[in-house]
Design a protein around this motif. Structure first.
Motif, PDB file in Angstrom:
ATOM      1  N   ALA A  96      -7.227  11.638  -4.786  1.00 26.84           N
ATOM      2  CA  ALA A  96      -5.739  11.208  -4.990  1.00 26.84           C
ATOM      3  C   ALA A  96      -5.396  10.030  -5.673  1.00 26.84           C
ATOM      4  N   PRO A  97      -4.590  10.068  -6.978  1.00 23.90           N
ATOM      5  CA  PRO A  97      -4.027   8.844  -7.232  1.00 23.90           C
ATOM      6  C   PRO A  97      -3.591   7.590  -6.709  1.00 23.90           C
ATOM      7  N   ALA A  98      -3.181   8.529  -5.442  1.00 25.65           N
ATOM      8  CA  ALA A  98      -1.945   7.508  -4.201  1.00 25.65           C
ATOM      9  C   ALA A  98      -2.098   8.176  -2.679  1.00 25.65           C
ATOM     10  N   ALA A  99      -1.955   6.859  -1.826  1.00 23.10           N
ATOM     11  CA  ALA A  99      -1.599   7.333  -0.538  1.00 23.10           C
ATOM     12  C   ALA A  99      -0.688   8.457  -0.133  1.00 23.10           C
ATOM     13  N   GLY A 100      -0.186   9.160   0.388  1.00 23.54           N
ATOM     14  CA  GLY A 100       0.984   9.391   0.493  1.00 23.54           C
ATOM     15  C   GLY A 100       1.183  11.343   1.608  1.00 23.54           C
ATOM     16  N   THR A 101       1.707  11.750   1.549  1.00 20.14           N
ATOM     17  CA  THR A 101       1.776  13.351   2.199  1.00 20.14           C
ATOM     18  C   THR A 101       1.612  14.597   0.891  1.00 20.14           C
ATOM     19  N   VAL A 102       1.084  15.644   1.368  1.00 22.09           N
ATOM     20  CA  VAL A 102       0.379  16.699   0.152  1.00 22.09           C
ATOM     21  C   VAL A 102       1.921  17.381   0.072  1.00 22.09           C
TER      22      VAL A 102
ATOM     23  N   ILE B 226       1.338  14.873  -4.707  1.00 19.99           N
ATOM     24  CA  ILE B 226       1.635  13.637  -3.426  1.00 19.99           C
ATOM     25  C   ILE B 226       2.410  13.032  -3.186  1.00 19.99           C
ATOM     26  N   ARG B 227       3.062  13.390  -2.182  1.00 20.90           N
ATOM     27  CA  ARG B 227       4.627  12.251  -2.446  1.00 20.90           C
ATOM     28  C   ARG B 227       4.522  11.139  -1.613  1.00 20.90           C
ATOM     29  N   THR B 228       4.347   9.688  -2.782  1.00 23.19           N
ATOM     30  CA  THR B 228       3.723   8.802  -2.176  1.00 23.19           C
ATOM     31  C   THR B 228       4.958   8.404  -0.840  1.00 23.19           C
ATOM     32  N   LEU B 229       4.613   6.592  -0.414  1.00 23.01           N
ATOM     33  CA  LEU B 229       5.025   6.263  -0.147  1.00 23.01           C
ATOM     34  C   LEU B 229       5.973   5.462   0.356  1.00 23.01           C
TER      35      LEU B 229
END
Length: 135
Positions: free
Chosen positions: A105-111, A131-134
């Motif tokens: 994953a290139p960034a934190a978030g929700t799949v 991935i939907r980022t925060l």
């Protein structure tokens, strides 16, 4: 002389620009087969960690092979829609012969979605997970 990851990325870019979808290189002690995904492409920002307008990023394959959503020794997929993940989390695997390369994953978030189909042949740069980022 071993083939470096930067060489593989450059070869994949050359193949894509040239309209060639496969190349196979064999030398004593090593072989390389690159398959470039020629299917419909999604619009992805050049830097995968930059969020799109809908605040999502795409985890993409860095090598060609067969996509695996789960580790072969486990039944449960590595990620599922709605799961929260951190940057660097393994979201899938690419099977290349006997080797398994992680897709991170290139960034934190929700799949938001697992785009690639398990078992499908994917190429360098193929979108695998959104991935939907925060932010």
């Amino acid at each position: 002389m071993p083939i470096e990851l930067t060489d593989i990325a450059r070869l994949a870019q050359i193949l894509e620009r040239s309209g060639v979808d496969t190349i196979e290189i064999e030398e004593p002690g090593q072989s390389l087969k690159l398959v470039v995904d020629t299917g419909p492409r999604m619009a992805v920002s050049p830097t995968p960690t930059v969020p799109t307008k809908d605040h999502s990023v795409i985890a993409k394959a860095e090598v060609a092979g067969h996509f695996l959503a789960a580790h072969p020794w486990r039944d449960k997929p590595l990620v599922a829609q709605g799961q929260r993940i951190e940057a660097g989390a393994i979201v899938g695997l690419v099977k290349i012969g006997l080797l398994y390369a992680p897709i991170v994953a290139p960034a934190a978030g929700t799949v938001d979605a697992v785009i690639a189909e398990p078992g499908a042949t994917i190429g360098y740069g193929t979108p695998v997970v959104r991935i939907r980022t925060l932010s």
